[in-house]
Design a protein around this motif. Structure first.
Motif, short mmCIF file in Angstrom:
data_model
loop_
_atom_site.label_atom_id
_atom_site.label_comp_id
_atom_site.label_asym_id
_atom_site.label_seq_id
_atom_site.Cartn_x
_atom_site.Cartn_y
_atom_site.Cartn_z
N ASN A 27 0.36 -2.70 9.22
CA ASN A 27 -0.72 -3.65 9.52
C ASN A 27 -1.98 -2.87 9.90
OD1 ASN A 27 0.99 -5.88 9.16
ND2 ASN A 27 1.72 -5.76 11.27
N THR A 28 -3.06 -3.11 9.15
CA THR A 28 -4.29 -2.34 9.37
C THR A 28 -5.47 -3.29 9.52
OG1 THR A 28 -3.39 -0.60 7.94
CG2 THR A 28 -5.74 -0.48 8.49
N LEU A 29 -6.29 -3.02 10.52
CA LEU A 29 -7.54 -3.75 10.73
C LEU A 29 -8.70 -2.83 10.41
CD1 LEU A 29 -9.06 -6.29 11.78
CD2 LEU A 29 -9.00 -5.23 14.06
N TYR A 30 -9.46 -3.17 9.36
CA TYR A 30 -10.64 -2.41 8.95
C TYR A 30 -11.88 -3.15 9.43
CZ TYR A 30 -7.39 -0.55 5.35
OH TYR A 30 -6.33 0.00 4.67
N CYS A 31 -12.84 -2.42 10.02
CA CYS A 31 -14.07 -3.05 10.52
C CYS A 31 -15.31 -2.38 9.93
CB CYS A 31 -14.12 -3.01 12.05
SG CYS A 31 -12.83 -3.98 12.84
N CYS A 32 -16.32 -3.18 9.69
CA CYS A 32 -17.64 -2.75 9.21
C CYS A 32 -17.51 -1.88 7.96
CB CYS A 32 -18.41 -2.08 10.34
SG CYS A 32 -18.94 -3.28 11.61
N VAL A 33 -18.06 -0.67 7.97
CA VAL A 33 -18.07 0.14 6.76
C VAL A 33 -16.66 0.41 6.27
CG1 VAL A 33 -18.70 2.39 5.80
CG2 VAL A 33 -20.32 1.17 7.25
N ASP A 42 5.58 -3.56 -2.23
CA ASP A 42 6.14 -4.76 -2.84
C ASP A 42 5.59 -6.05 -2.23
OD1 ASP A 42 7.42 -4.70 -0.42
OD2 ASP A 42 9.46 -4.64 -1.23
N LYS A 43 4.86 -5.93 -1.12
CA LYS A 43 4.23 -7.10 -0.52
C LYS A 43 2.87 -6.69 0.03
CE LYS A 43 8.56 -9.28 1.00
NZ LYS A 43 9.33 -9.74 2.19
N ASN A 44 1.86 -7.54 -0.19
CA ASN A 44 0.55 -7.28 0.41
C ASN A 44 -0.13 -8.59 0.70
OD1 ASN A 44 -1.68 -7.81 -1.86
ND2 ASN A 44 0.09 -6.83 -2.86
N ASN A 45 -0.88 -8.59 1.79
CA ASN A 45 -1.60 -9.79 2.20
C ASN A 45 -2.89 -9.37 2.90
OD1 ASN A 45 -1.74 -12.76 2.63
ND2 ASN A 45 -1.69 -12.15 4.78
N THR A 56 -8.11 -7.68 7.57
CA THR A 56 -6.77 -7.37 8.03
C THR A 56 -5.86 -7.22 6.81
OG1 THR A 56 -7.08 -8.60 10.08
CG2 THR A 56 -4.82 -8.14 9.42
N GLU A 57 -5.14 -6.13 6.78
CA GLU A 57 -4.27 -5.80 5.66
C GLU A 57 -2.82 -5.71 6.14
OE1 GLU A 57 -4.89 -2.36 2.51
OE2 GLU A 57 -4.03 -1.57 4.38
N GLN A 58 -1.93 -6.38 5.45
CA GLN A 58 -0.50 -6.33 5.77
C GLN A 58 0.24 -5.87 4.52
OE1 GLN A 58 -0.08 -10.47 6.99
NE2 GLN A 58 0.08 -9.83 9.15
N LEU A 59 0.95 -4.75 4.65
CA LEU A 59 1.66 -4.16 3.52
C LEU A 59 3.12 -3.90 3.88
CD1 LEU A 59 -0.92 -1.40 2.49
CD2 LEU A 59 -0.76 -3.72 1.58
N HIS A 60 3.96 -4.01 2.89
CA HIS A 60 5.34 -3.53 3.02
C HIS A 60 5.50 -2.37 2.06
CE1 HIS A 60 9.87 -3.75 2.39
NE2 HIS A 60 9.69 -3.37 3.64
N VAL A 61 5.76 -1.17 2.61
CA VAL A 61 5.73 0.07 1.84
C VAL A 61 7.13 0.67 1.81
CG1 VAL A 61 4.72 2.37 1.64
CG2 VAL A 61 3.35 0.49 2.56
N LEU A 62 7.54 1.09 0.62
CA LEU A 62 8.80 1.80 0.43
C LEU A 62 8.48 3.19 -0.10
CD1 LEU A 62 10.83 -1.06 -1.31
CD2 LEU A 62 10.94 -0.37 1.10
N ALA A 63 8.95 4.23 0.61
CA ALA A 63 8.68 5.61 0.21
C ALA A 63 9.99 6.38 0.15
CB ALA A 63 7.70 6.28 1.17
N PRO A 64 10.64 6.40 -1.01
CA PRO A 64 11.91 7.13 -1.11
C PRO A 64 11.70 8.63 -0.91
CG PRO A 64 11.14 6.42 -3.27
CD PRO A 64 10.25 5.76 -2.27
N GLY A 65 12.64 9.24 -0.19
CA GLY A 65 12.56 10.68 0.04
C GLY A 65 11.42 11.11 0.93
N TYR A 66 10.90 10.21 1.76
CA TYR A 66 9.78 10.59 2.62
C TYR A 66 10.16 11.73 3.55
CZ TYR A 66 6.23 10.54 6.21
OH TYR A 66 5.26 10.93 7.09
#
Length: 630
Positions: free
Chosen positions: A443-449, A482-485, A497-507
Motif C-alpha cells: 500500500n503506497t500513498l503518493y503526494c504532489c510531484v 495480480d491485483k491493483n487498485n 493511493t495505490e494497492q498492489l498484490h505482488v508475487l516475487a518468486p525466488g526473492y
C-alpha cells in the motif's frame, strides 16, 4: 588527430579548399564531435515591425555524434518568409560534393495529435552523408514582418562543439534601442555607426570544445552567451514595448481586449452551477471542473493566434482551444460570477530552465490562470481535463511567471513543492516461504510531484501501457502483480493511493540451511557516482522528496538470525537517512526514511557526495541471514 585525418583523406583529394578540415587548428579538433567553421547571422531592423535576417552557417562534422549539426532546419509562417536558401556538401578536404536548393528540401507542416491547425511550416534538409569528417554549408535569407523575438548569441553553441568563427550582427536605425544582456562573462558588443544606422557586433574565434556533466548545470548556466531583444515592436498591427515586464504585459493584455464575453447559454449554466454556493474557493473549483468537462486542449497556431487567444464564443462553440484560449475562457467564466482572475504566461516543462528575470521579453511558452486570493492564490492549469484544481506540479510549479492585468505584467512565483509535500509513504505486509518466494500486499500513498506518474497512469494510459508501467515499477529480478487498485484525492496537494498484490518468486536466496533476505524490498537506491571522476561543475539534485517505508515480513518457521544489518543514520547537507531492521519472533520488521532537498553542490563537495550515495546503496541493499535451526 591531424595526422590520422591526413592519412585518410590525402588519397581522395590532393587540393585543399577553404573548408578543408586540415585548416582547423588542433585545439579545435581535440575531442570535438563537430566544429563551427563559420556562423554569421545578420539581423537588419528596418522598423519595429520589419527586418531582414541573413544566415551563413558552416559545420564540419567529425563523427556520428555530430550528425545532428550537419543538417538544416528553419521555420516560416505568415510573419516570416524564407526568401533564399541553399546548401552545399563538402568532403573532409573541402571538395564540393553536392548542392541543394529549396526544391530539394522537405517542406512540411508539423501538426500533431493535439494540434488542429498551424500556419507554421518547416524546411528540413540533410545530405545524409556519413563519411567522416564532412562539412555542410547553408545560407538563408528571411523576411520578417512582425518583429517580436531576436535570437540569442552563444559563442560555443553546445557541448562537444568547438568554434572557429562565430559572428552576430544587429543593424538598426540610430534611434532604435536594441536591448542586450551579456551573461557568464560574455563580451559586450562592438558598437559602430554607418550613416543613419547603428551596428552591434559580437564575434568569437578559435574556441575549443567544452563539455557539460551529468547532473550538472544547463549549458547556459556556465557558458558565455548574450540575450538580445527588441524595445518597440509591432506584429499584425499590434504595437508593444519590451523594455520592462510592465510594458510587455500591457501588450499581452492588449491582445485580450474585448475577448471576455460569454455566450448567453454558458452564462446561464455558470449561474446555475454556483449562485447558491457561498464559498469563493468552491465556486472556483466548480467552474474549473466545468471547464474541464466541457473543453479539451487543441493547439491553434494560426496567424496572430500564436499570441492572441480565441474569444470565449469560439471555445464554447468548438469545445476546444489552446492554452491561451482556455485560460482566457476560464477568466471569463470567473468574471461572470464576480471572481477576478488573471491570465498568466509561464515557461512550462518538467525540466524548463528558469527565465532571466533581468531581461524582459518573449521567454514563455504557455499560459495558465491565476485567481488571486490574498496569500493563498488558486492556480489553474486549463489545458488538462484531469489535473486537480490548484495544482501546478513539475510542469509549471516552482518558477516565476508573468501575471497579466490592466496595469501590465508582474513577475510572481508559482507554488513550490518541498520535501514535506512530495512524499511517498509505503506500507508492506509480506510473507516469505522456505523456498524464498515473496507474497506481498503493498500500500503506497503518493503526494504532489510523487503522484504525477501513477496519476497519469490511471487517467491517461491505455491497458498495455499500464501493464508496462506496473512491470517496471520495482527493481526486482522477476515479479508479477495480480491485483491493483488506485484511488485519488484532489486539491492543491493531490495524492494517489495505490494497492498492489505482488508475487516475487525466488526473492530470498536459499543456500543450504541459510536464507538470505534483503529487507528493503521495493525502494532501494541505485545511484552510484564514479569516485574517480574529476568534477568541474556543480552537482544538481532537482527534486525535493521524502520516502518512508514500513515493512513487515512473516518468515518461515524454524529459522533464527545469523547476521542482521546494523541500524544506519545519516544526517548532513546531502539529506537525511535512517534505516532499522530487527527480528521479532518469526517476523522481520524494517523501517526506512530518506529525505533530500533540491540543491546544488560545488565540485569541492563531490567526493563527500559520492560517499553519501555509496552509504545509501550499501544500506538499501544489505541482507539479513537466517539459518535453519537444528
Amino acid at each position: 588527430m591531424r595526422i590520422l585525418i591526413l592519412v585518410l583523406l590525402l588519397p581522395i583529394c590532393a587540393g585543399a579548399q577553404s573548408y578543408s578540415v586540415l585548416s582547423v587548428p588542433d585545439s579545435l579538433l581535440k575531442g570535438a564531435r563537430a566544429v563551427v567553421r563559420e556562423s554569421e547571422i545578420v539581423l537588419e531592423i528596418k522598423s519595429p515591425a520589419k527586418a531582414v535576417i541573413k544566415k551563413h552557417e558552416v559545420y564540419t562534422v567529425m563523427n556520428a555524434s555530430g550528425d545532428n549539426l550537419g543538417g538544416f532546419g528553419t521555420r516560416y509562417d505568415k510573419f516570416n518568409s524564407v526568401d533564399e536558401v541553399s546548401g552545399i556538401l563538402y568532403d573532409g578536404l573541402g571538395k564540393q560534393l553536392k548542392k541543394a536548393k529549396r526544391k530539394d528540401m522537405d517542406d512540411r507542416s508539423y501538426v500533431d495529435d493535439d494540434e488542429l491547425a498551424a500556419s507554421a511550416r518547416y524546411l528540413i534538409h540533410d545530405f545524409y552523408y556519413r563519411s567522416y569528417p564532412y562539412t555542410t554549408e547553408y545560407t538563408e535569407q528571411d523576411d520578417v514582418n512582425g518583429l517580436i523575438v531576436f535570437r540569442d548569441w552563444l559563442p560555443l553553441i553546445t557541448s562537444g562543439v568547438s568554434t572557429q568563427h562565430n559572428k552576430y550582427v544587429i543593424v538598426a536605425p540610430k534611434d532604435y534601442e536594441v536591448r542586450w544582456l551579456a551573461l557568464n562573462g560574455a563580451a559586450a558588443p562592438v558598437i559602430t555607426t554607418d550613416g543613419d544606422k547603428k551596428v552591434y557586433t559580437w564575434e568569437a574565434r578559435n574556441m575549443p570544445a567544452r563539455w557539460g556533466e551529468s547532473s550538472g548545470p544547463r549549458w547556459r548556466e556556465f557558458m558565455p552567451y548574450v540575450l538580445t531583444g527588441p524595445s518597440d515592436f509591432e506584429v499584425a498591427g499590434y504595437r508593444g514595448n519590451m523594455s520592462s515586464w510592465t510594458s510587455y504585459g500591457k501588450f499581452i493584455e492588449q491582445l485580450r481586449e474585448n475577448r471576455e464575453t460569454l455566450p448567453d447559454n454558458v452564462r446561464s449554466q455558470v449561474h446555475a452551477l454556483v449562485d447558491t454556493v457561498k464559498d469563493t474557493r468552491q465556486k472556483v473549483y466548480i467552474l474549473y471542473r466545468y471547464l474541464q468537462q466541457n473543453t479539451h486542449y487543441m493547439n491553434l497556431s494560426l496567424g496572430i493566434g500564436g499570441w492572441q487567444p480565441f474569444p470565449p464564443e469560439y471555445v464554447a462553440t468548438k469545445k476546444y482551444g489552446d492554452c491561451k484560449a482556455l485560460s482566457n475562457y476560464m477568466v471569463a467564466l470567473l468574471k461572470e460570477v464576480g471572481i477576478p482572475a488573471r491570465c498568466t504566461v509561464i515557461r512550462a516543462g518538467d525540466d524548463a530552465a528558469p527565465i532571466v528575470e533581468g531581461f524582459p521579453g518573449f521567454q514563455f511558452n504557455h499560459m495558465i490562470t491565476c485567481v488571486p486570493m490574498g496569500k493563498d492564490s488558486i492556480w489553474l492549469e486549463c489545458t488538462s481535463q484531469t489535473v486537480s484544481p490548484g495544482y501546478m506540479g513539475s510542469f509549471t510549479g516552482g518558477r516565476k511567471a508573468l501575471l497579466i492585468d490592466e496595469t501590465g505584467g508582474h513577475l510572481v512565483p508559482t507554488p513550490v513543492y518541498t520535501a514535506k509535500d512530495n512524499t511517498l509513504t509505503r506500507v508492506v505486509r509480506a510473507r516469505i516461504s522456505a523456498d524464498g518466494n515473496l507474497d506481498a500486499d503493498v500500500n503506497t500513498l503518493y503526494c504532489c510531484v510523487r503522484q504525477e506518474l501513477p496519476f497519469h497512469m490511471i487517467k491517461e494510459m491505455a491497458a498495455d501501457r499500464r501493464e508496462k508501467y506496473l512491470n517496471s515499477l520495482f527493481r526486482l529480478p522477476t515479479y508479477s502483480i495480480d491485483k491493483n487498485n488506485y484511488a485519488e484525492s484532489e486539491g492543491p496537494h493531490p495524492s494517489v493511493t495505490e494497492q498492489l498484490h505482488v508475487l516475487a518468486p525466488g526473492y530470498a536466496s536459499v543456500s543450504g540451511k541459510r536464507l538470505f533476505i534483503t529487507p528493503n524490498v521495493f525502494d532501494r537506491s541505485n545511484t552510484r557516482l564514479s569516485a574517480d571522476s574529476v568534477r568541474h561543475y556543480d552537482y544538481i539534485t532537482d527534486e525535493s522528496f521524502t520516502d518512508v517505508d514500513s515493512v513487515q515480513i512473516a518468515l518461515p518457521s524454524g529459522y533464527s538470525p545469523e547476521a542482521v544489518p546494523k541500524d544506519v543514520t545519516i544526517d548532513g547537507k546531502f539529506g537525511s537517512y535512517r534505516c532499522t531492521v530487527k527480528i521479532d519472533n518469526d517476523r522481520l520488521v524494517y523501517y526506512r526514511y530518506l529525505r533530500q532537498n533540491a540543491s546544488r553542490y560545488p565540485p569541492a563537495d563531490y567526493a563527500a557526495l559520492v560517499n553519501f550515495y555509496e552509504q545509501l546503496y550499501k544500506a538499501d541493499n544489505s541482507r539479513i541471514v537466517l539459518v535453519k535451526k537444528e
